[in-house]
Design an enzyme around this catalytic site. Structure first.
Site, PDB file in Angstrom:
ATOM      1  N   TYR A 217      -7.401   6.110  17.617  1.00 21.63           N
ATOM      2  CA  TYR A 217      -8.792   6.558  17.825  1.00 21.63           C
ATOM      3  C   TYR A 217      -8.870   7.505  19.025  1.00 21.63           C
ATOM      4  O   TYR A 217      -9.441   8.600  18.936  1.00 21.63           O
ATOM      5  CB  TYR A 217      -9.701   5.336  18.020  1.00 21.63           C
ATOM      6  CG  TYR A 217     -11.071   5.666  18.576  1.00 21.63           C
ATOM      7  CD1 TYR A 217     -11.980   6.408  17.836  1.00 21.63           C
ATOM      8  CD2 TYR A 217     -11.462   5.233  19.857  1.00 21.63           C
ATOM      9  CE1 TYR A 217     -13.243   6.721  18.350  1.00 21.63           C
ATOM     10  CE2 TYR A 217     -12.710   5.534  20.369  1.00 21.63           C
ATOM     11  CZ  TYR A 217     -13.596   6.276  19.617  1.00 21.63           C
ATOM     12  OH  TYR A 217     -14.838   6.590  20.134  1.00 21.63           O
TER      13      TYR A 217
ATOM     14  N   LYS B 215      -9.945  11.520  19.139  1.00 22.74           N
ATOM     15  CA  LYS B 215     -11.070  12.013  19.965  1.00 22.74           C
ATOM     16  C   LYS B 215     -10.572  13.102  20.909  1.00 22.74           C
ATOM     17  O   LYS B 215     -11.273  14.072  21.183  1.00 22.74           O
ATOM     18  CB  LYS B 215     -11.714  10.865  20.751  1.00 22.74           C
ATOM     19  CG  LYS B 215     -12.456   9.845  19.925  1.00 22.74           C
ATOM     20  CD  LYS B 215     -13.649  10.378  19.168  1.00 22.74           C
ATOM     21  CE  LYS B 215     -14.892  10.619  19.995  1.00 22.74           C
ATOM     22  NZ  LYS B 215     -16.054  11.026  19.161  1.00 22.74           N
TER      23      LYS B 215
HETATM   24  N1  LIG Z   1     -20.127   3.091  21.214  1.00 24.94           N
HETATM   25  C1  LIG Z   1     -19.435   3.383  22.284  1.00 24.94           C
HETATM   26  O1  LIG Z   1     -19.213   2.540  23.156  1.00 24.94           O
HETATM   27  C2  LIG Z   1     -18.924   4.786  22.511  1.00 24.94           C
HETATM   28  C3  LIG Z   1     -18.314   5.090  23.728  1.00 24.94           C
HETATM   29  C4  LIG Z   1     -17.875   6.385  23.966  1.00 24.94           C
HETATM   30  C5  LIG Z   1     -18.048   7.364  22.989  1.00 24.94           C
HETATM   31  N2  LIG Z   1     -18.634   7.036  21.817  1.00 24.94           N
HETATM   32  C6  LIG Z   1     -18.798   8.108  20.827  1.00 24.94           C
HETATM   33  O2  LIG Z   1     -20.163   8.204  20.518  1.00 24.94           O
HETATM   34  C7  LIG Z   1     -20.342   8.657  19.187  1.00 24.94           C
HETATM   35  C8  LIG Z   1     -21.341   7.779  18.493  1.00 24.94           C
HETATM   36  O3  LIG Z   1     -20.852   6.453  18.483  1.00 24.94           O
HETATM   37  P1  LIG Z   1     -21.767   5.218  18.077  1.00 24.94           P
HETATM   38  O4  LIG Z   1     -21.475   4.137  19.013  1.00 24.94           O
HETATM   39  O5  LIG Z   1     -23.165   5.661  17.857  1.00 24.94           O
HETATM   40  O6  LIG Z   1     -21.081   4.821  16.681  1.00 24.94           O
HETATM   41  P2  LIG Z   1     -21.750   4.632  15.262  1.00 24.94           P
HETATM   42  O7  LIG Z   1     -20.670   4.174  14.360  1.00 24.94           O
HETATM   43  O8  LIG Z   1     -22.977   3.810  15.352  1.00 24.94           O
HETATM   44  O9  LIG Z   1     -22.178   6.123  14.891  1.00 24.94           O
HETATM   45  C9  LIG Z   1     -21.334   7.027  14.287  1.00 24.94           C
HETATM   46  C10 LIG Z   1     -22.029   7.586  13.080  1.00 24.94           C
HETATM   47  O10 LIG Z   1     -21.153   8.521  12.442  1.00 24.94           O
HETATM   48  C11 LIG Z   1     -21.326   8.376  11.065  1.00 24.94           C
HETATM   49  N3  LIG Z   1     -20.150   8.817  10.334  1.00 24.94           N
HETATM   50  C12 LIG Z   1     -18.928   8.231  10.314  1.00 24.94           C
HETATM   51  N4  LIG Z   1     -18.143   8.878   9.455  1.00 24.94           N
HETATM   52  C13 LIG Z   1     -18.869   9.880   8.938  1.00 24.94           C
HETATM   53  C14 LIG Z   1     -18.602  10.879   7.987  1.00 24.94           C
HETATM   54  N5  LIG Z   1     -17.418  10.956   7.359  1.00 24.94           N
HETATM   55  N6  LIG Z   1     -19.573  11.767   7.680  1.00 24.94           N
HETATM   56  C15 LIG Z   1     -20.784  11.676   8.271  1.00 24.94           C
HETATM   57  N7  LIG Z   1     -21.102  10.744   9.177  1.00 24.94           N
HETATM   58  C16 LIG Z   1     -20.155   9.850   9.492  1.00 24.94           C
HETATM   59  C17 LIG Z   1     -21.537   6.870  10.841  1.00 24.94           C
HETATM   60  O11 LIG Z   1     -22.177   6.614   9.603  1.00 24.94           O
HETATM   61  C18 LIG Z   1     -22.357   6.495  12.049  1.00 24.94           C
HETATM   62  O12 LIG Z   1     -23.743   6.482  11.757  1.00 24.94           O
HETATM   63  C19 LIG Z   1     -18.956   8.668  18.562  1.00 24.94           C
HETATM   64  O13 LIG Z   1     -18.504   9.997  18.538  1.00 24.94           O
HETATM   65  C20 LIG Z   1     -18.116   7.835  19.496  1.00 24.94           C
HETATM   66  O14 LIG Z   1     -16.777   8.261  19.497  1.00 24.94           O
HETATM   67  C21 LIG Z   1     -19.088   5.792  21.556  1.00 24.94           C
END
Ligand SMILES: NC(=O)c1ccc[n+]([C@@H]2O[C@H](COP(=O)([O-])OP(=O)(O)OC[C@H]3O[C@@H](n4cnc5c(N)ncnc54)[C@H](O)[C@@H]3O)[C@@H](O)[C@H]2O)c1
Length: 377
Positions: free
Chosen positions: A158, A162
């Site tokens: 992962y 990223k």
């Molecule tokens: N949650 C955390 O702690 C965290 C920390 C640092 C960075 N991030 C980053 O933040 C961003 C959002 O994360 P989140 O926590 O909201 O996760 P999340 O899984 O709730 O949101 C990600 C969204 O992307 C969508 N998605 C996945 N595959 C897809 C595809 N093939 N086509 C279209 N949409 C697709 C999912 O349906 C989901 O709604 C991500 O890029 C993640 O890497 C999250």
């Protein structure tokens, strides 16, 4: 600084963070012209929430896959700002590597290509602290910043996806658009995100309820980290977007990455769970289930088992060395550069963040208990 009249695409708009970004964009006093929401799936709950805050801004829902180029074309045609949060998050290795790669890396590259063809000027990528580390040695960082040198050798697929996606985004900065304009990009490296609707918190809550209301201690007390509240990381995206509209500010931001944290007190991941629900009277185990070194080798053993069983059965261990290191390494970062370059300051205090998140968790307890009971029956 404002986003008045801007047309914007948010990918991953149905997700935990995406929903919050959309909400803040819709609440902007000087309304945007249009927000397009792209996600592979939207819950009816999410759609209802968007409906509630919709004001003068036109909202268009685009349900589909980030790897679908024709969908990306429709999504980007006529927008000047893209906020790209869509991604698969996978710290355990539950998702096939190829899918992780296709969505996180190829999906981002396809989106960047389409942005160039559709003359999108501004692109903000949601990156993660995991692209920095911790590395396999578990070298700590205390109050690091964008200049902190660190040997980043992470084996987590992962984190690798990223990092590659972030590289593509930052390299795309300065690309000539079809209409002769220029693409400007930046990446926000978010700390672990907590808040209402956080799927990880729900998982920890379930384990706590199953453990007689005592949180499991999966990180040692000294492993200080500084998670960010969902409202604050969402706000950082909005602030960066606003600053990119101002040429004088954009020239400092473009091509850069920023650590985004807030004023959440530094504590371990396990202690954060406990702090957020302190008022519910839950406890937390005082020590790790076994000494850290032993936990590490236990994880290695599970990984070896998983490898040996691979020809027969797909066994994904509940922990791995990378995760043990991630959860047990002090790793804190300041948001000074984001503050200096685009005026980011947390919109919500720690007390507000704690209260909102704690209330949400408390509201989840009865239904999670019911669910766990029905699962056990
Ligand atoms: N949650 C955390 O702690 C965290 C920390 C640092 C960075 N991030 C980053 O933040 C961003 C959002 O994360 P989140 O926590 O909201 O996760 P999340 O899984 O709730 O949101 C990600 C969204 O992307 C969508 N998605 C996945 N595959 C897809 C595809 N093939 N086509 C279209 N949409 C697709 C999912 O349906 C989901 O709604 C991500 O890029 C993640 O890497 C999250």
């Amino acid at each position: 600084m404002s986003l008045a009249g801007v047309s914007c695409l948010v990918t991953g708009a149905g997700g935990f963070l995406g929903q919050r970004i959309v909400r803040l964009l819709l609440e902007e006093e000087e309304a945007l012209a249009e927000i397009r929401l792209l996600d592979k799936a939207f819950s009816s709950e999410a759609l209802r929430r968007f409906g509630k805050v919709q004001g003068k801004t036109e909202v268009k829902i685009l349900e589909g896959d980030i790897r679908d180029v024709s969908l990306l074309h429709r999504a980007c045609q006529g927008v000047s700002l893209v906020i790209h949060t869509a991604s698969i998050i996978d710290t355990l290795g539950l998702v096939e590597k190829q899918l992780l790669w296709e969505v996180n890396v190829t999906g981002t590259q396809l989106l960047l290509d389409v942005c160039v063809r559709c003359n999108v000027q501004h692109f903000i990528y949601t990156s993660t602290i995991e692209v920095t580390g911790p590395n396999c040695r578990g070298d700590p960082i205390f109050s690091g910043d964008e200049d902190t040198a660190y040997e980043s050798i992470s084996k987590s697929p992962y984190a690798q996806t990223k990092r590659l996606a972030e590289d593509s985004v930052l390299k795309a900065d300065g690309q000539m658009l079809k209409d002769g304009g220029m693409l400007m990009t930046c990446a926000l490296r978010s700390m672990y995100i907590f808040g209402e609707g956080c799927p990880f918190l729900q998982g920890h809550l379930d384990k706590c309820l199953l453990n007689k209301n005592v949180y499991l201690r999966f990180s040692r007390k000294e492993a200080l980290v500084n998670p960010v509240y969902v409202g604050n990381i969402a706000w950082a995206h909005v602030q960066a977007a606003k600053a990119l509209q101002v040429p004088q500010k954009a020239k400092h931001i473009r091509g850069q990455f920023y650590y985004i944290s807030d004023d959440t007190p530094h504590m371990s991941y396990a202690d954060l769970n406990y702090e957020l629900t302190r008022e519910l009277g839950f406890g937390i185990e005082p020590r790790l289930p076994m000494p850290l070194t032993m936990l590490y080798y236990f994880s290695l053993l599970l990984e070896i088992m998983s490898f040996l069983l691979r020809p027969f059965v797909r066994y994904i261990p509940s922990t791995n060395r990378q995760l043990v290191t991630l959860l047990n390494t002090p790793f804190t970062f300041s948001y000074r550069k984001a503050q200096k370059d685009f005026g980011y300051v947390p919109r919500y205090t720690w007390e507000e963040a704690k209260q909102c998140t704690g209330q949400w968790m408390a509201s989840m307890v009865p239904q999670r208990r019911e669910y766990l009971k029905s699962k056990a029956a």
